[in-house]
Enzyme design. Structure first.
Site, mmCIF file in Angstrom:
data_model
loop_
_atom_site.group_PDB
_atom_site.id
_atom_site.type_symbol
_atom_site.label_atom_id
_atom_site.label_comp_id
_atom_site.label_asym_id
_atom_site.label_seq_id
_atom_site.Cartn_x
_atom_site.Cartn_y
_atom_site.Cartn_z
ATOM 1 C CG HIS A 26 -0.535 0.315 2.498
ATOM 2 N ND1 HIS A 26 -0.218 -0.629 3.443
ATOM 3 C CD2 HIS A 26 -0.318 1.512 3.092
ATOM 4 C CE1 HIS A 26 0.174 -0.036 4.554
ATOM 5 N NE2 HIS A 26 0.124 1.266 4.369
ATOM 6 C CG ASP A 29 0.320 -4.023 2.790
ATOM 7 O OD1 ASP A 29 0.859 -3.509 1.794
ATOM 8 O OD2 ASP A 29 -0.503 -3.424 3.501
ATOM 9 C CB SER A 82 2.775 1.811 6.331
ATOM 10 O OG SER A 82 1.527 1.399 6.768
HETATM 11 N N1 ARG Z 1 -4.532 0.630 7.375
HETATM 12 C C1 ARG Z 1 -3.247 0.612 6.778
HETATM 13 C C2 ARG Z 1 -2.596 1.986 6.967
HETATM 14 O O1 ARG Z 1 -3.054 2.750 7.704
HETATM 15 C C3 ARG Z 1 -3.278 0.182 5.355
HETATM 16 C C4 ARG Z 1 -3.898 1.115 4.375
HETATM 17 C C5 ARG Z 1 -3.943 0.720 2.939
HETATM 18 N N2 ARG Z 1 -4.911 -0.305 2.658
HETATM 19 C C6 ARG Z 1 -6.202 -0.096 2.333
HETATM 20 N N3 ARG Z 1 -6.948 -1.154 2.208
HETATM 21 N N4 ARG Z 1 -6.728 1.068 2.132
HETATM 22 O O2 ARG Z 1 -2.020 2.624 6.184
HETATM 23 N N1 GLU Z 2 -0.978 1.358 7.512
HETATM 24 C C1 GLU Z 2 -0.409 2.432 8.272
HETATM 25 C C2 GLU Z 2 0.525 3.322 7.456
HETATM 26 O O1 GLU Z 2 0.395 3.529 6.317
HETATM 27 C C3 GLU Z 2 0.264 1.880 9.459
HETATM 28 C C4 GLU Z 2 -0.765 1.410 10.354
HETATM 29 C C5 GLU Z 2 -0.950 2.358 11.497
HETATM 30 O O2 GLU Z 2 -1.460 3.464 11.341
HETATM 31 O O3 GLU Z 2 -0.541 1.916 12.552
HETATM 32 O O4 GLU Z 2 1.384 3.954 7.936
#
Ligand code: ARG
Ligand code: GLU
Length: 716
Positions: free
Chosen positions: A83, A219, A651
């Site tokens: 991502h 991921d 991330s």
């Molecule tokens: N929750 C994760 C973060 O905060 C992954 C985000 C990307 N994935 C998604 N399905 N939108 O960045």
């Molecule tokens: N998916 C998140 C990011 O892009 C990390 C997850 C979180 O926020 O802890 O940084």
């Protein structure tokens, strides 16, 4: 006396929990090392951070705008999340060559594809410059004066630090401006895509699984840094060579078990652990719910169109993911904070803090007043924050408004030019214009967005708070938003490629036409209204709140001596450490600390769209050919959870074992734990890590790109 001691202990226990914290790497030695050792860490503090010798910090880099990546080979190979690479992968994709859908694996160096605009930033050194920043800031001068002296000091520090070298520099405030650190960085700009799994693997579970444990997506994506002949940053060139880092992480295939030490080294973006009850109240009862509601509507519109058409899907994929991500996080945060009664916990903490300091009359009065000022400031701020959210999350969620509002800045400069004043028209009329043909924009979709957002705006915003022009348009159209939207999208020349191309071919000549454009007129009115009626007062109050927060932070540090305070995340390099841990979720549910490919197949068998995988993956699973990547039970582990305190920006961060070997890549948090940005709780806040063995299995067995492992240092 006894009562006071107990109370103080409770106060301390409330804010000093093990596993909580994002620590400054250069202060690990002094602040955390003993504790890290006690928890199992086997290396030295210098191996984490040193400015004289190669250390782990030389292998951790900011990836693009807001992620982390780590160097995993002596040839500049870097690992981050899928991502995080998503935008770059989408930009290289077309309907015929869809790397998002099909994945991409370079089979030789010459297959690697340059990603325009992508950069990777290393930290060369971190220095405390607090004293220099506060130089000549005398007591008794006004806040505005203080500010301008400090800004000038910061500018000077940054400029001096980069004079005569190839580095970039920036100074950042810590502890709400009580301390300042200078960061010296090196930015590499020739970054090439090496490997990305198909979306069905990298984003397996899609929005359904996002922010949720258990997880089964690989991921990850891999890139390579290229440098000039001297191993220094350079613009893209075929002459460039793979970068040779000072340090790269060895990769362990040994996996990790419950209770094991883990550490996350990366660039967490923003946390707010030291907010008062007033701020948390605003967040949980106004900001989160409103933003969630507005984003949900936007997502529905985008999703419907993306499902219908692949071109639209590719156009909006990255944006959709971004909007959806914050949407879902805020909803989790809101639920978590409510469930744990965060506002009342903060209130109790504040009351205890007042009792703790009440024996000193000067402090008693000072802190009592401090909380009163917070209360007043937030009382004034709440309605403005709501207005601003209707501007930024509602109206500016429409590309038509956003683009037209952007043009208004160019026109402003033109006006200055025509009046013979100093102006930036020449540069802005090149750089401030939308690139044509429009990227990632579909007129019909945007029109639907406009209709939806204007309807919400009309229903929910008090008419007295609307831009006058928008209010009168609603009146003219008898509140029929569909008619109003038709009018805008039929008559504006700014919304389709051909018309916009003509219009923008000569901004100066067409200034009259631009100014008459209905979208332009409305966007300009909206912008001017918010810039005049909302922004200045909001900025003023935010400044006031920041000042109070600075005092509050200092008072916490001064009065609670037994606690080590870590600074809130601010996009700078940090170390978090904790343990591989399970947790209890909803009543009756216990969550194990790891997942396996068995679970991926189980999800796939539900037939739900987000759990689709290609037949090839299922066939490989059925063969159980997990090779050296299997755990002791012969299973292929996909992800694990631990108590490391992380946030957005983490991330892609390397997750390391006690010996500093890479065991995975951080990519998310659990639903219950998203509140950790405001209130970390060790009993259920977990970071989610992609097991590196799954990553390598995908590369090796799924994609047949096992040759990439040859350049890695694999510990078996
Ligand atoms: N929750 C994760 C973060 O905060 C992954 C985000 C990307 N994935 C998604 N399905 N939108 O960045
Ligand atoms: N998916 C998140 C990011 O892009 C990390 C997850 C979180 O926020 O802890 O940084």
């Amino acid at each position: 006396m006894m009562k006071r001691i107990i109370m103080v202990l409770v106060l301390i226990a409330n804010i000093a929990k093990a596993d909580e914290g994002m620590w400054l790497p250069q202060l690990i030695e002094a602040m955390n090392f003993a504790d890290m050792k006690k928890n199992g860490f086997k290396l030295t503090a210098q191996q984490i951070y040193s400015i004289n010798k190669a250390s782990m910090k030389d292998a951790v880099a900011i990836f693009g705008g807001g992620c982390t990546s780590e160097v995993i080979s002596t040839n500049g190979l870097i690992l981050t999340n899928h991502h995080c690479g998503y935008g770059a992968i989408a930009a290289l994709s077309s309907v015929d060559n869809d790397y998002l859908k099909n994945g991409f694996f370079a089979m030789t160096a010459s297959d690697e594809i340059y990603c325009k605009g992508l950069s990777v930033t290393f930290i060369k050194r971190i220095d405390d410059v607090t004293a220099q920043v506060f130089k000549n800031v005398k007591s008794g001068i006004s806040e505005v004066q203080k500010d301008s002296i400090m800004q000038a000091n910061i500018k000077r520090i940054e400029t001096e630090a980069k004079a005569g070298n190839q580095y970039e520099t920036f100074v950042r405030p810590f502890y709400y401006g009580n301390e300042f650190y200078l960061f010296t960085t090196e930015v590499y700009k020739d970054i090439r895509l090496v490997a990305a799994p198909p979306e069905s693997i990298g984003k397996f579970g899609g929005e359904t699984d996002n922010w949720v444990w258990p997880r089964h997506n690989a991921d990850f994506s891999m890139f390579r840094i290229y440098a000039d002949v001297n191993n220094k940053p350079a613009e893209f060139s075929v002459q460039n060579k793979p970068y040779h880092p000072a340090y790269s992480f060895p990769i362990s295939l040994k996996g990790t078990e419950l209770g094991d030490f883990t550490m996350v080294y990366g660039f967490p973006g923003r946390t707010q652990e030291y907010l008062t009850s007033y701020a948390v109240d605003l967040l949980v009862n106004q900001q989160d719910p409103l933003r969630v509601k507005l984003r949900e509507q936007r997502l529905n519109v985008m999703e419907a169109d993306m499902k219908k058409n692949d071109t639209i899907r590719l156009m909006y994929a990255n944006r959709y993911a971004g909007v959806a991500n914050a949407y879902k996080k805020w909803s989790g945060e809101m639920i978590g904070l409510k469930k744990s009664d965060a506002v009342n916990k903060k209130k109790k903490f504040e009351a205890d803090f007042l009792k703790l300091t009440e024996s000193d009359p000067a402090k008693k009065e000072k802190y009592f007043n401090l909380f009163k000022q917070f209360e007043k400031a937030f009382g004034d701020y709440a309605p403005l924050s709501k207005q601003y959210d209707y501007y930024s999350e509602c109206l500016m969620g429409v590309d038509g408004f956003r683009m037209a509002a952007g043009i208004s800045n160019v026109m402003l400069e033109l006006k200055k030019k025509q009046a013979g004043k100093d102006n930036k028209f020449a540069t802005l009329s090149k750089e401030g214009m939308p690139s044509l043909p429009f990227k990632n924009y579909n007129k019909a979709t945007d029109k639907k967005l406009c209709l939806t957002m204007l309807q919400i705006y009309l229903n929910e915003v008090d008419r007295s708070l609307m831009p006058i022009y928008l209010d009168s348009l609603f009146k003219v159209y008898k509140n029929n938003v569909a008619d109003l939207t038709d009018y805008l999208y039929q008559n504006s020349n700014m919304l389709d490629n051909e018309k916009a191309k003509n219009l923008y071919s000569d901004v100066e000549k067409n200034a009259g036409l631009i100014e008459k454009d209905p979208m332009y007129q409305l966007a300009l009115a909206i912008n001017q209204h918010y810039q005049k009626a909302v922004v200045p007062q909001t900025a003023y109050l935010e400044k006031q709140i920041a000042q109070l927060q600075k005092e509050y932070m200092l008072s916490l540090k001064e009065n609670i001596k037994t606690k080590k305070f870590y600074p809130d995340a601010n996009g700078t390099l940090r170390v978090a450490y904790g343990k591989v841990s399970d947790y209890d979720g909803k009543d009756g549910i216990h969550y194990k600390h790891y997942t396996t490919m068995d679970g991926l197949i189980e999800k796939n068998q539900t037939g739900e769209e987000d759990f689709y995988v290609k037949q090839r993956l299922i066939e490989l699973y059925n063969k159980k050919d997990f090779g050296q990547y299997a755990d002791k039970n012969g299973q292929l582990r996909t992800a694990f959870i631990a108590s490391n305190h992380t946030t957005g920006g983490n991330s892609g961060s390397p997750v390391l074992n006690a010996k500093g070997e890479l065991i995975g890549t951080n990519f998310d948090r659990n639903w219950e734990g998203t509140m950790s940005d405001v209130m970390y709780n060790v009993s259920f806040c977990r970071n989610i890590t992609l097991d590196v063995r799954y990553t390598l299995w995908v590369i090796d067995k799924y994609a047949g790109a096992g040759y990439l492992l040859n350049e890695m240092k694999i510990v078996k």
